[in-house]
Design an enzyme around this catalytic site. Structure first.
Site, PDB file in Angstrom:
ATOM      1  N   GLY A 231       0.834  -1.197   0.000  1.00 21.56           N
ATOM      2  CA  GLY A 231       0.000   0.000   0.000  1.00 21.56           C
ATOM      3  C   GLY A 231       0.868   1.246   0.000  1.00 21.56           C
ATOM      4  O   GLY A 231       2.031   1.211  -0.425  1.00 21.56           O
ATOM      5  N   SER A 232       0.308   2.326   0.520  1.00 23.50           N
ATOM      6  CA  SER A 232       0.996   3.616   0.425  1.00 23.50           C
ATOM      7  C   SER A 232       2.109   3.736   1.470  1.00 23.50           C
ATOM      8  O   SER A 232       2.095   3.068   2.509  1.00 23.50           O
ATOM      9  CB  SER A 232      -0.014   4.747   0.623  1.00 23.50           C
ATOM     10  OG  SER A 232      -0.551   4.666   1.921  1.00 23.50           O
ATOM     11  N   GLY A 236       2.256   2.513   5.344  1.00 21.82           N
ATOM     12  CA  GLY A 236       3.387   1.628   5.648  1.00 21.82           C
ATOM     13  C   GLY A 236       4.215   2.149   6.807  1.00 21.82           C
ATOM     14  O   GLY A 236       4.652   1.382   7.674  1.00 21.82           O
ATOM     15  N   GLU A 253       5.688  -3.240   1.009  1.00 23.70           N
ATOM     16  CA  GLU A 253       5.830  -2.960  -0.433  1.00 23.70           C
ATOM     17  C   GLU A 253       5.024  -1.706  -0.708  1.00 23.70           C
ATOM     18  O   GLU A 253       3.797  -1.725  -0.662  1.00 23.70           O
ATOM     19  CB  GLU A 253       5.303  -4.140  -1.266  1.00 23.70           C
ATOM     20  CG  GLU A 253       6.035  -5.446  -1.023  1.00 23.70           C
ATOM     21  CD  GLU A 253       7.494  -5.423  -1.453  1.00 23.70           C
ATOM     22  OE1 GLU A 253       7.877  -4.520  -2.231  1.00 23.70           O
ATOM     23  OE2 GLU A 253       8.256  -6.283  -0.996  1.00 23.70           O
ATOM     24  N   CYS A 287       1.727   0.723  -8.722  1.00 20.46           N
ATOM     25  CA  CYS A 287       2.898   1.184  -7.981  1.00 20.46           C
ATOM     26  C   CYS A 287       4.052   1.433  -8.934  1.00 20.46           C
ATOM     27  O   CYS A 287       4.924   2.254  -8.675  1.00 20.46           O
ATOM     28  CB  CYS A 287       3.291   0.154  -6.932  1.00 20.46           C
ATOM     29  SG  CYS A 287       3.533  -1.499  -7.601  1.00 20.46           S
TER      30      CYS A 287
HETATM   31  P1  NAD Z   1      -3.438   2.487   1.402  1.00 24.60           P
HETATM   32  O1  NAD Z   1      -2.159   2.573   2.124  1.00 24.60           O
HETATM   33  O2  NAD Z   1      -4.423   3.574   1.547  1.00 24.60           O
HETATM   34  O3  NAD Z   1      -4.222   1.135   1.774  1.00 24.60           O
HETATM   35  C1  NAD Z   1      -3.630  -0.139   1.631  1.00 24.60           C
HETATM   36  C2  NAD Z   1      -4.303  -1.099   2.605  1.00 24.60           C
HETATM   37  O4  NAD Z   1      -4.016  -0.691   3.920  1.00 24.60           O
HETATM   38  C3  NAD Z   1      -5.818  -1.135   2.483  1.00 24.60           C
HETATM   39  O5  NAD Z   1      -6.265  -2.463   2.667  1.00 24.60           O
HETATM   40  C4  NAD Z   1      -6.260  -0.271   3.653  1.00 24.60           C
HETATM   41  O6  NAD Z   1      -7.548  -0.587   4.103  1.00 24.60           O
HETATM   42  C5  NAD Z   1      -5.212  -0.613   4.682  1.00 24.60           C
HETATM   43  N1  NAD Z   1      -5.001   0.363   5.756  1.00 24.60           N
HETATM   44  C6  NAD Z   1      -5.286   1.684   5.775  1.00 24.60           C
HETATM   45  N2  NAD Z   1      -4.919   2.222   6.955  1.00 24.60           N
HETATM   46  C7  NAD Z   1      -4.354   1.230   7.684  1.00 24.60           C
HETATM   47  C8  NAD Z   1      -3.761   1.158   8.973  1.00 24.60           C
HETATM   48  N3  NAD Z   1      -3.653   2.204   9.785  1.00 24.60           N
HETATM   49  N4  NAD Z   1      -3.275  -0.028   9.391  1.00 24.60           N
HETATM   50  C9  NAD Z   1      -3.336  -1.117   8.599  1.00 24.60           C
HETATM   51  N5  NAD Z   1      -3.907  -1.111   7.377  1.00 24.60           N
HETATM   52  C10 NAD Z   1      -4.410   0.052   6.929  1.00 24.60           C
HETATM   53  O7  NAD Z   1      -3.041   2.300  -0.145  1.00 24.60           O
HETATM   54  P2  NAD Z   1      -4.011   2.144  -1.408  1.00 24.60           P
HETATM   55  O8  NAD Z   1      -4.567   3.471  -1.773  1.00 24.60           O
HETATM   56  O9  NAD Z   1      -4.928   0.994  -1.222  1.00 24.60           O
HETATM   57  O10 NAD Z   1      -2.955   1.683  -2.495  1.00 24.60           O
HETATM   58  C11 NAD Z   1      -2.168   2.554  -3.208  1.00 24.60           C
HETATM   59  C12 NAD Z   1      -0.731   2.455  -2.741  1.00 24.60           C
HETATM   60  O11 NAD Z   1      -0.273   1.114  -2.800  1.00 24.60           O
HETATM   61  C13 NAD Z   1       0.191   3.236  -3.663  1.00 24.60           C
HETATM   62  O12 NAD Z   1       1.135   3.916  -2.874  1.00 24.60           O
HETATM   63  C14 NAD Z   1       0.850   2.141  -4.490  1.00 24.60           C
HETATM   64  O13 NAD Z   1       2.062   2.529  -5.061  1.00 24.60           O
HETATM   65  C15 NAD Z   1       0.987   1.063  -3.471  1.00 24.60           C
HETATM   66  N6  NAD Z   1       1.206  -0.244  -4.069  1.00 24.60           N
HETATM   67  C16 NAD Z   1       2.457  -0.816  -3.954  1.00 24.60           C
HETATM   68  C17 NAD Z   1       2.729  -2.038  -4.551  1.00 24.60           C
HETATM   69  C18 NAD Z   1       4.095  -2.672  -4.426  1.00 24.60           C
HETATM   70  O14 NAD Z   1       4.232  -3.877  -4.698  1.00 24.60           O
HETATM   71  N7  NAD Z   1       5.136  -1.940  -4.058  1.00 24.60           N
HETATM   72  C19 NAD Z   1       1.724  -2.701  -5.280  1.00 24.60           C
HETATM   73  C20 NAD Z   1       0.459  -2.097  -5.357  1.00 24.60           C
HETATM   74  C21 NAD Z   1       0.224  -0.870  -4.749  1.00 24.60           C
END
Ligand code: NAD
Length: 472
Positions: A231-232, A236, A253, A287
């Site tokens: 995720g973001s 992270g 990641e 990503c």
């Molecule tokens: P996000 O960080 O908003 O959410 C990702 C996940 O985390 C979701 O399931 C969300 O519900 C959960 N989440 C939110 N707050 C949390 C917390 N406090 N504790 C635990 N979990 C929580 O990201 P997004 O908008 O879903 O995805 C986009 C991001 O993901 C972008 O930055 C993208 O580059 C990244 N991404 C990275 C990869 C990689 O392999 N490096 C692959 C796909 C996406």
């Protein structure tokens, strides 16, 4: 196998059975393509997380006691079940994300491939033997499961996101709690249902809910041994701090602000096509998306003209939510937009493929990941300036260079700060057998996919065997 045709109210999967949120609360999932209601899903919190972690803990020992070959065989069955339903699940993904069906089908195929790859690792799961300074001693390094894994993923490519974590986690002998994105509950329930039919109860649990409500209790749960997150960077960072306090294993990641460099000796048509696909496919919600195009001065004007013409006719899907669209439009305010930059006049959350220029390298727009169909053009005098600009970013996930010169390509490969480098192609991601991950704010040093992923889902155990105890 029965997968419920009614996806209107989705419960969790806990301990092998469907379970609504204890509170009875649900959240709405809307279709990005037109804003209509697709389904509702359980709005879980601490109680559901507790139940799911307990179910995983109860199931993990017996799962780990099976051989890795047997676990791999079951994961292969899961992959085959997914493949058998590829059209059904891809239609669901297309609906819940707004992406074209072709793209969703390709993602399903990638998820299946990861299942096959991970299944094969059940027949390897190689360890090492090593020497000892002592006679009569044999030393083995063997892989052991980590235990209970929290798998938290993004919405962007839901099936590969589940597969990249769930399949290797299971082959390695872990039990898991999958926390899908709140934007993709339908595909997550579908995936959970496949797993429910083929796995022992509790080995995989799926807990729906909002990140801010399900995430923290899962990350902070004392019985979760591993948090594997995609995720973001901001989420992270929060996870790393909070799971770090209790010294849990954490794999992150994260995002990217990936650069594609076009040199003055590049095949321009090819560079334009790869730039478009890298920047705009999946509405830029990758990503690995090329959100920065760094072009040599000598070909800048011609490249810009061709790119803009093709961007005008490029078709991509909507972004995932109204909030995401508003955020991207807000970030573009005041920018020099060459093409796109506006919401399309139709229901749903559509943004025209957007190209921006004249953005300083240190501007917010250059540094922040937008996760939408937006790319920035930069003009540079030569390779050194291009490499400096590529590296002038908080992120370091993927990168690409277009050039006919091997010398330039190798110079770029050596100097660029990124986990993935592509020569004469797009800033694309991984295949099942290739490790994928980034440096700087793109991750914390782990690689997913490939055999590298086994390091995430296992711990090494060093075994010292002294064959003849009578010898000294
Ligand atoms: P996000 O960080 O908003 O959410 C990702 C996940 O985390 C979701 O399931 C969300 O519900 C959960 N989440 C939110 N707050 C949390 C917390 N406090 N504790 C635990 N979990 C929580 O990201 P997004 O908008 O879903 O995805 C986009 C991001 O993901 C972008 O930055 C993208 O580059 C990244 N991404 C990275 C990869 C990689 O392999 N490096 C692959 C796909 C996406």
């Amino acid at each position: 196998m029965s997968v419920s045709a009614d996806v209107k109210e989705l419960g969790n999967l806990i301990g092998g059975g469907p379970a609504p949120a204890a509170s009875g609360r649900t959240f709405a999932k809307l279709r990005p393509a037109d804003g209509s209601l697709l389904c509702r899903a359980a709005r879980s919190g601490m109680a559901e997380v507790d139940a799911a972690v307990a179910a995983a803990r109860a199931a993990q020992g017996a799962w780990a006691a099976r051989t890795a070959v047997e676990r791999g065989g079951i994961v292969r069955e899961l992959a085959l079940a997914l493949r058998a339903r590829r059209v059904q699940v891809a239609e669901l993904v297309a609906e819940e994300t707004g992406k074209p069906l072709e793209l969703a089908l390709g993602e399903c195929d990638a998820a299946v491939e990861m299942g096959f790859f991970a299944a094969g690792e059940g027949r390897r799961l190689y360890g090492r033997t090593t020497t000892s300074s002592m006679v009569n001693r044999t030393v083995l390094a063997t892989r052991r499961p980590v235990g209970v894994a929290a798998l938290i993923v993004s919405f962007n490519t839901p099936l590969p996101n589940y597969a990249w974590k769930v399949f290797p986690a299971l082959v390695c002998g872990n039990a898991a709690v999958l926390k899908p994105s709140e934007h993709t509950p339908a595909s997550a329930s579908f995936f959970g249902e496949l797993c429910r039919e083929l796995l022992p109860a509790g080995v995989l649990n799926v807990v729906h809910g909002l990140g801010s409500e399900v995430g923290p209790p899962l990350v902070e749960h004392p019985d979760v041994d591993l948090v594997s997150f995609t995720g973001s960077a901001s989420t992270g960072r929060w996870i790393n701090e909070h799971a770090g306090r209790r010294l849990a294993k954490v794999c992150l990641e994260l995002g990217g602000k990936n650069a594609l460099v076009v040199c003055d000796d590049a095949a321009l048509d090819r560079a334009v096509e790869w730039s478009l696909a890298s920047a705009f496919s999946n509405a830029g919600q990758r990503c690995a998306a090329a959100s920065r195009l760094i072009v040599f001065d000598g070909v800048y004007d011609e490249f810009r003209e061709r790119l803009v013409a093709r961007a005008r006719e490029y078709e991509t899907g909507p972004v995932i939510s109204e909030e995401s669209l508003d955020r991207i439009l807000g970030a573009l305010r005041g920018a020099n937009v060459v093409v796109g930059g506006a919401r399309l006049d139709r229901p749903g959350w559509w943004l025209a493929p957007t190209v921006v220029e004249d953005v300083p390298a240190d501007a917010e727009l250059s540094c922040r990941e937008l996760f939408g169909p937006v790319t920035i053009l930069y003009r540079v005098g030569g390779l050194d300036e291009a490499i400096a600009l590529v590296n002038d970013s908080p992120y370091g996930l993927t990168s690409a260079i277009h050039t006919a010169s091997l010398h330039r390509a190798m110079g770029f490969v050596d100097a660029v700060e990124a986990g993935v480098v592509v020569v004469n192609g797009g800033t694309h991601g991984s295949e099942a057998h290739m490790g994928f991950g980034g440096v700087k704010d793109s991750g914390t040093g782990w690689r997913e996919a490939g055999v590298e992923t086994l390091d995430v889902y296992t711990e090494w155990r060093y075994v010292n065997l002294i064959a003849d105890p009578t010898l000294t």
